[in-house]
Design a protein around this motif. Structure first.
Motif, PDB file in Angstrom:
ATOM      1  N   ARG A  95       0.833  -1.210   0.000  1.00 53.14           N
ATOM      2  CA  ARG A  95       0.000   0.000   0.000  1.00 53.14           C
ATOM      3  C   ARG A  95       0.868   1.260   0.000  1.00 53.14           C
ATOM      4  N   ARG A  96       1.958   1.237   0.770  1.00 59.55           N
ATOM      5  CA  ARG A  96       2.858   2.394   0.788  1.00 59.55           C
ATOM      6  C   ARG A  96       3.495   2.604  -0.572  1.00 59.55           C
ATOM      7  N   ALA A  97       3.871   1.512  -1.248  1.00 60.73           N
ATOM      8  CA  ALA A  97       4.462   1.621  -2.585  1.00 60.73           C
ATOM      9  C   ALA A  97       3.475   2.254  -3.561  1.00 60.73           C
ATOM     10  N   ALA A  98       2.220   1.818  -3.502  1.00 61.57           N
ATOM     11  CA  ALA A  98       1.197   2.396  -4.391  1.00 61.57           C
ATOM     12  C   ALA A  98       0.954   3.863  -4.051  1.00 61.57           C
ATOM     13  N   ALA A  99       0.901   4.169  -2.760  1.00 58.39           N
ATOM     14  CA  ALA A  99       0.679   5.554  -2.339  1.00 58.39           C
ATOM     15  C   ALA A  99       1.868   6.430  -2.719  1.00 58.39           C
ATOM     16  N   THR A 100       3.070   5.900  -2.591  1.00 54.59           N
ATOM     17  CA  THR A 100       4.273   6.657  -2.959  1.00 54.59           C
ATOM     18  C   THR A 100       4.255   6.975  -4.450  1.00 54.59           C
ATOM     19  N   LYS A 101       3.880   5.994  -5.267  1.00 51.66           N
ATOM     20  CA  LYS A 101       3.813   6.207  -6.715  1.00 51.66           C
ATOM     21  C   LYS A 101       2.791   7.297  -7.043  1.00 51.66           C
TER      22      LYS A 101
END
Length: 168
Positions: A15-21
């Motif tokens: 989820r953090r990776a998607a939010a970071t993107k």
């Protein structure tokens, strides 16, 4: 309910990776817009007026593309153009402050999002929805001892890593 703390950590990392993107895409759009604003302001600030006519010029009208324009109208137009250039130059001088403001607003929005997310996570830890908890914890009993899985240090490290991942 997530089956283990490790599964929760893996899900949070995704989820953090998607939010970071998504956040990086928003920041790139913001940078592009700021670049366009800066280019527009600096372009308008560099515009120079045509040579000014002498006040003693006996010609009563200025001819542009076959149309006559009174000297007063021409002077008013020149003054308006000069005022617009002065405004653009003043705006150009404020571009640094404008960019810092935009950066401050973007960082503040990220800070507010991280804070809100951490508060929601704390809320779910303190009062999970329904009867089930956030993840499964196993308790083992042996003569004279009781063991939890995940154990407290593993749990604390995982939560600390998750919160650190939210901030960075």
């Amino acid at each position: 309910v997530v089956s283990s703390i490790d599964a929760l950590m893996a899900e949070q990392a995704q989820r953090r990776a998607a939010a970071t993107k998504a956040c990086e895409q928003i920041i790139e759009k913001l940078q592009a817009l700021l670049g366009k604003v800066c280019k527009d302001v600096t372009t308008r600030a560099k515009i120079t007026d045509a040579p000014k006519e002498s006040a003693l010029d006996p010609q009563p009208a200025v001819t542009l593309r076959g149309k006559s324009k009174s000297l007063f109208a021409a002077r008013m137009e020149a003054e308006e153009k000069a005022a617009a250039v002065r405004r653009a130059q003043a705006e150009a001088e404020m571009l640094g402050d404008f960019i810092r403001l935009a950066d401050y607003m973007a960082v503040s929005a990220c800070y507010a999002l991280v804070t809100e997310t951490a508060e929601c996570f704390l809320s779910s830890l303190l009062s999970p929805p329904g009867k089930a908890g956030v993840w499964v914890t196993s308790v083992s009993f042996a003569p004279g001892e009781m063991a939890f899985s995940p154990d407290l240090p593993h749990f604390q490290e995982a939560i600390a890593a998750m919160l650190e991942g939210m901030v960075t």
